[in-house]
Design a protein around this motif. Structure first.
Motif, PDB file in Angstrom:
ATOM      1  N   ASP A   1      -2.567   7.507   0.669  1.00 16.08           N
ATOM      2  CA  ASP A   1      -3.117   7.867   1.972  1.00 16.08           C
ATOM      3  C   ASP A   1      -4.090   9.037   1.848  1.00 16.08           C
ATOM      4  N   THR A   2      -3.756  10.008   0.998  1.00 13.66           N
ATOM      5  CA  THR A   2      -4.606  11.193   0.860  1.00 13.66           C
ATOM      6  C   THR A   2      -5.965  10.821   0.265  1.00 13.66           C
TER       7      THR A   2
ATOM      8  N   GLU B   1      10.897   0.278   4.485  1.00 19.33           N
ATOM      9  CA  GLU B   1      10.061  -0.630   5.276  1.00 19.33           C
ATOM     10  C   GLU B   1      10.871  -1.817   5.789  1.00 19.33           C
TER      11      GLU B   1
ATOM     12  N   LEU C   1      -7.530   8.012   0.322  1.00 18.68           N
ATOM     13  CA  LEU C   1      -8.322   7.276   1.324  1.00 18.68           C
ATOM     14  C   LEU C   1      -8.826   8.215   2.410  1.00 18.68           C
ATOM     15  N   ALA C   2      -7.947   9.071   2.910  1.00 20.02           N
ATOM     16  CA  ALA C   2      -8.319   9.940   4.026  1.00 20.02           C
ATOM     17  C   ALA C   2      -9.483  10.853   3.661  1.00 20.02           C
TER      18      ALA C   2
ATOM     19  N   GLU D   1      10.864   2.623  -1.035  1.00 20.67           N
ATOM     20  CA  GLU D   1       9.842   2.170  -0.081  1.00 20.67           C
ATOM     21  C   GLU D   1      10.220   0.801   0.475  1.00 20.67           C
TER      22      GLU D   1
ATOM     23  N   ARG E   1       2.999   7.120  -2.403  1.00 12.83           N
ATOM     24  CA  ARG E   1       2.539   6.752  -1.063  1.00 12.83           C
ATOM     25  C   ARG E   1       1.623   7.816  -0.458  1.00 12.83           C
ATOM     26  N   VAL E   2       1.984   9.069  -0.636  1.00 10.06           N
ATOM     27  CA  VAL E   2       1.185  10.150  -0.068  1.00 10.06           C
ATOM     28  C   VAL E   2      -0.192  10.195  -0.742  1.00 10.06           C
TER      29      VAL E   2
ATOM     30  N   LEU F   1       0.818  -1.216   0.000  1.00  9.86           N
ATOM     31  CA  LEU F   1       0.000   0.000   0.000  1.00  9.86           C
ATOM     32  C   LEU F   1       0.857   1.274   0.000  1.00  9.86           C
ATOM     33  N   THR F   2       2.114   1.151  -0.431  1.00 10.81           N
ATOM     34  CA  THR F   2       2.985   2.337  -0.393  1.00 10.81           C
ATOM     35  C   THR F   2       3.202   2.948  -1.769  1.00 10.81           C
TER      36      THR F   2
END
Lengths: 427, 451
Positions: free
Chosen positions: B94-95, B148, B97-98, B144, B90-91, B82-83
């Motif tokens: 997340d963005t 990780e 989804l958020a 990434e 990656r950003v 998910l990165t």
């Protein structure tokens, strides 16, 4: 949404009641919140509020030892209790046929708990095992909730260990129990909440029948736990015999959760802007870009938000490699806070935080146990259970400037820094 | 102010009162759901449960491997799937989804790659799009994977300092030797050498729809969701099937292995025995026998070693399921000085369950508890989604959930007694004790404990 219509009333003995009918599923939640937590326990008796919570499950006038658990579970239900800084809660969630039983069980122990020397000794042993399990025998035990308060706070109520010292737990006696119950477990010092599949009128009748003759006693005066903010950076080191990596906790004071709710909510949004999701400020800087730490988290309240009155604690915690000095982590945190204090976060940053909070609140309220407990704690702390349903709007109204001001409030010259050093780790 | 004594507090003029009877129980309303297999072999279960305006998703991909490096590569894959993709960094993941109140996570164990998350129901399309993007276009960018990988090495060190993880690893080795099922936490040294190419290759070879299952629960219309999933995941296909774990050998009863952990203030006791699958006709009886033994608070084990003797805060017995089998697990953590007596009582209660079968009252209690707690746990979207995600890999679905209360209602006391005798005989169990040997002189004298 179903479940948003609330009925509130107070019995003649002072017991406050919140009813939240919601017919979605044939299950019902019952909780009782007492307005006493570990900040109120007497000096020399650390851990007593939590120990007393255990004793409230050990039988009452109509219920032998073990009967409480058996009656809940044979009704198809689940139960628990927990001790917080400023309150102690007890709950049952059951198929709705068990509603009257749950009310009976809670009323019986509010009226006449049976506290014996044998059960006290037994539960002291159980609590000591709980502390060994959660603190003494594991890495980062009590980090930061036990370890940080004595650095940030000076007065006994705020600074001491709520799990308790073994010798003080062992010295608890029956008179301590009786005095604690008579002082703090009065109906006028409690809130009863019933949520889920219920009929309001029938439930009122059942509550009258079971709680109506719990004798009235006056609620105790509630002292302020206020104390001055730290006048500098207070530091301490804890050597952890089990931890493999160093860790760091920073503790700040926050706006009064009750009297300055909007300021408190700005801190809640700030915590998410800092560490919620891969795109958040500290995840980006400390975990992904530089990278200085393995994990970082920011939070309001040592157990989560809306658990305590003033003073409450804003924490930033991180676990990091031994190659990285604590000063580097601190400097990076301060730099990010300074940026937020100077330049407010973007509208999109706030939109992300608010959407995740809204979703998180929906999910929390979807679990009947969480919704029941939230309504009870908001009645207790805020005198307004409906605030639970307004949080979404209140959070949405937090402005970028308010978040910026919250960041400005987290000052390097008024905070606690706790360092956890590994003592060699596991072999 | 004067206070009453504890004895005065515990009695009233009126005296003890009778326990109220149970009222009438309304049954749960039916579930609207669709359970289907897409052209790419992915099974999809979508359930309409509009309690809150959210959607929950769970994806379970069989993900076993016998190669020695499999668990290390799989762990890095789960940490990086998910990165970022070809379309999103990656950003952006997340963005996106958020902004719809969403989150997605991934984890892996020796059996399965598990992905799960949720979003506001109004953001369902975004949630699906991000999930599909990761499944079909995860990029595993070098930086990434390297980042990780380094964090995993540190997290593995933290995990291995937890007594619960130490005990679990010891139990797995003791039960299953070197079977791939034991590789729940990879070796840090292996993780440190995983390359992005290896992770990409594993994604191509093993992140496969055929044999996998996707569960959606929430304020959604099942038919619409199925159509949307079909469209979103059209590009996810392979002729091969996702890889199931090789069969596990049966757990054989035997000596408990003592595992030293010098300086420990508490010991971990873990016992285990072979059990049966959920589809076995004897399963409901075994479920109720297990509850009686140690499966909930009002069990013989908890009432004995916690509420009577104060040896532990937490004692429990439970069933652990794999796709083709199941085992019983009994666990408790106890102070060093009561470790030997606690093990003695655990064994005593195992023998007693067969010799003194559950009473009528015990049977009634465990039956009501099993039925009621299932009703409670499936009343929320998260609870229902997790239940279905656990059942689906076994070939079961909503029907099994809906019918299970009736199955529990039909079990007879004699069937429970039989399950108790068949599955709880002490000689069927093996296990481990982790603790400080210097503080446990009595342990060996119990017999059946070896180093």
């Amino acid at each position: 949404m179903p479940g948003n219509e609330l009925t509130r009333f107070t019995l003649p003995n002072g017991l406050r009641v919140v009813l939240a009918p919601d017919p979605t599923a044939p299950v019902v939640g019952v909780s009782v919140h007492y307005d006493v937590g570990f900040r109120s326990e007497p000096e020399g008796r650390t851990g007593f509020a939590h120990l007393f919570e255990h004793l409230m499950f050990q039988g009452s006038e109509s219920l032998e030892k073990l009967a409480h658990f058996r009656h809940v579970q044979s009704s198809g239900g689940t139960f628990n209790g927990s001790t917080h800084p400023d309150y102690t809660d007890y709950f049952e969630v059951l198929p709705s046929a068990g509603l009257e039983r749950a009310l009976f069980l809670e009323a019986d122990r509010m009226r006449a708990p049976k506290i014996t020397a044998e059960n006290l000794a037994n539960q002291i042993d159980v609590v000591k095992e709980e502390i060994r399990l959660n603190v003494l025998n594991r890495p980062y035990g009590g980090f930061p909730w036990i370890l940080l308060p004595p650095v940030l706070y000076q007065t006994f109520p705020n600074a001491h260990n709520g799990y308790g010292d073994f010798t003080e737990l062992e010295s608890a006696n029956l008179d301590d129990c009786a005095q604690f119950f008579d002082t703090y477990y009065a109906p006028a010092n409690a809130v009863l909440t019933v949520a889920g599949d219920l009929d309001v009128e029938r439930t009122r009748d059942l509550i009258d029948r079971h709680f109506g003759d719990v004798p009235a006693r006056s609620a105790p005066d509630r002292p302020s736990f206020g104390e001055p903010r730290p006048a500098g950076q207070l530091e301490s080191e804890h050597v952890d015999p089990h931890a493999p990596l160093p860790a760091l906790a920073i503790g700040y004071r926050m706006p009064d959760p009750i009297a300055e709710l909007d300021g408190y909510l700005a801190n809640l949004v700030l915590a998410s802007v800092l560490t919620e999701g891969d795109a958040s400020r500290l995840q980006q800087r400390l975990v992904l870009r530089e990278p200085l730490v393995t994990d970082v988290n920011a939070a309001c309240g040592l157990f989560g938000p809306f658990e305590a009155r003033d003073p409450d604690t804003f924490t930033i915690t991180a676990v990091h490699s031994p190659d990285v000095t604590q000063d580097r982590v601190l400097a990076a945190v301060d730099d990010e806070l300074e940026k937020l204090a100077t330049t407010a976060p973007s509208d999109q940053e706030l939109a992300k935080v608010v959407a995740r909070w809204v979703a998180g609140l929906h999910r929390e309220h979807d679990r009947l146990v969480s919704r029941t407990l939230a309504l009870g704690s908001f009645e207790l702390l805020y005198g307004d259970p409906g605030l639970v349903y307004q949080l979404t709007d209140r959070l949405s109204a937090v402005t970028p400037d308010a978040v910026s001001a919250a960041a400005k409030g987290l000052r390097p010259d008024s905070r606690a820094v706790l360092i956890v050093s590994p003592a060699g780790g596991e072999k | 102010m004067t206070f009453r004594t504890a004895a005065e507090i515990g009695r009233t003029e009126k005296g003890p009162r009778p326990l109220p009877e149970l009222g009438d129980q309304r049954s749960a309303t039916g579930l609207t759901s669709v359970d289907t297999v897409l052209d790419n072999g992915l099974r999809v279960i979508a359930v309409h449960q509009p309690t809150v305006p959210m959607a929950e998703v769970r994806l379970r991909i069989p993900f076993a491997g016998t190669d020695r490096r499999h668990s290390a590569i799989a762990e890095v894959l789960a940490a990086t799937i998910l990165t970022g993709t070809q379309r999103r960094d990656r950003v952006a993941m997340d963005t996106d989804l958020a902004l719809v109140g969403g989150e997605l996570g991934a984890g892996v164990d020796p059996e399965r790659l598990a992905m799960g998350g949720n979003a506001l129901a109004s953001g369902l399309d975004t949630l699906l799009d991000v999930l599909a993007d990761a499944l079909t276009g995860a990029a595993y960018r070098d930086e990434e994977v390297e980042g990780e990988r380094a964090r995993l090495v540190e997290r593995i060190a933290v995990a291995r300092s937890q007594p619960s993880v130490i005990a679990r690893e010891a139990l797995q080795r003791h039960r299953y030797g070197d079977h791939p099922f034991t590789r729940e936490t990879p070796e840090a040294a292996d993780v440190a050498t995983v390359t992005a190419d290896e992770v990409r290759a594993m994604h191509r070879e093993s992140v496969l729809p055929r044999g996998s299952v996707l569960v959606f629960v929430g304020d959604i219309a099942p038919d619409t969701v199925i159509a949307k999933i079909g469209a979103a995941l059209a590009g996810w296909s392979s002729d091969k099937s996702a890889v199931e774990l090789p069969d596990l050998p049966d757990v054989v009863g035997g000596d408990v292995l003592f595992v030293p952990r010098p300086g420990a203030v508490q010991s971990q006791l873990r016992l285990s025995a072979q059990a049966i699958r959920r589809t076995d006709p004897r399963y409901p009886a075994l479920q109720l026998a297990n509850l009686t033994y140690g499966g909930f608070f009002s069990s013989r084990l908890v009432e004995n070693i916690r509420e009577d003797k104060g040896y532990t805060y937490h004692a429990r017995s439970s069933l652990e399921f794999t796709v083709r089998g199941a085992t019983l697990l009994v666990d408790a953590d106890t102070a060093s000085e009561v470790t030997a007596p606690a093990l003695l009582e655990m064994r005593y209660e195992l023998g007693r369950l067969g010799a003194v079968p559950p009473t009528a009252e015990e049977v009634d209690t465990v039956r009501q508890y099993a039925i009621g707690s299932l009703l409670i746990s499936t009343a929320s979207q998260t609870g229902l989604a997790s239940q279905l995600a656990a059942l689906a890999p076994l070939g079961l679905g909503t029907d099994w959930l809906v019918e299970h209360p009736d199955r529990l209602a039909q079990v007879t006391a004699e069937q429970i007694a039989e399950a108790a005798r068949e599955f709880f005989s002490p000689t069927r169990f093996t296990g481990v004790v982790v603790g400080d040997g210097a503080q446990l002189p009595a342990l060996r004298s119990l017999g059946g404990v070896v180093e």
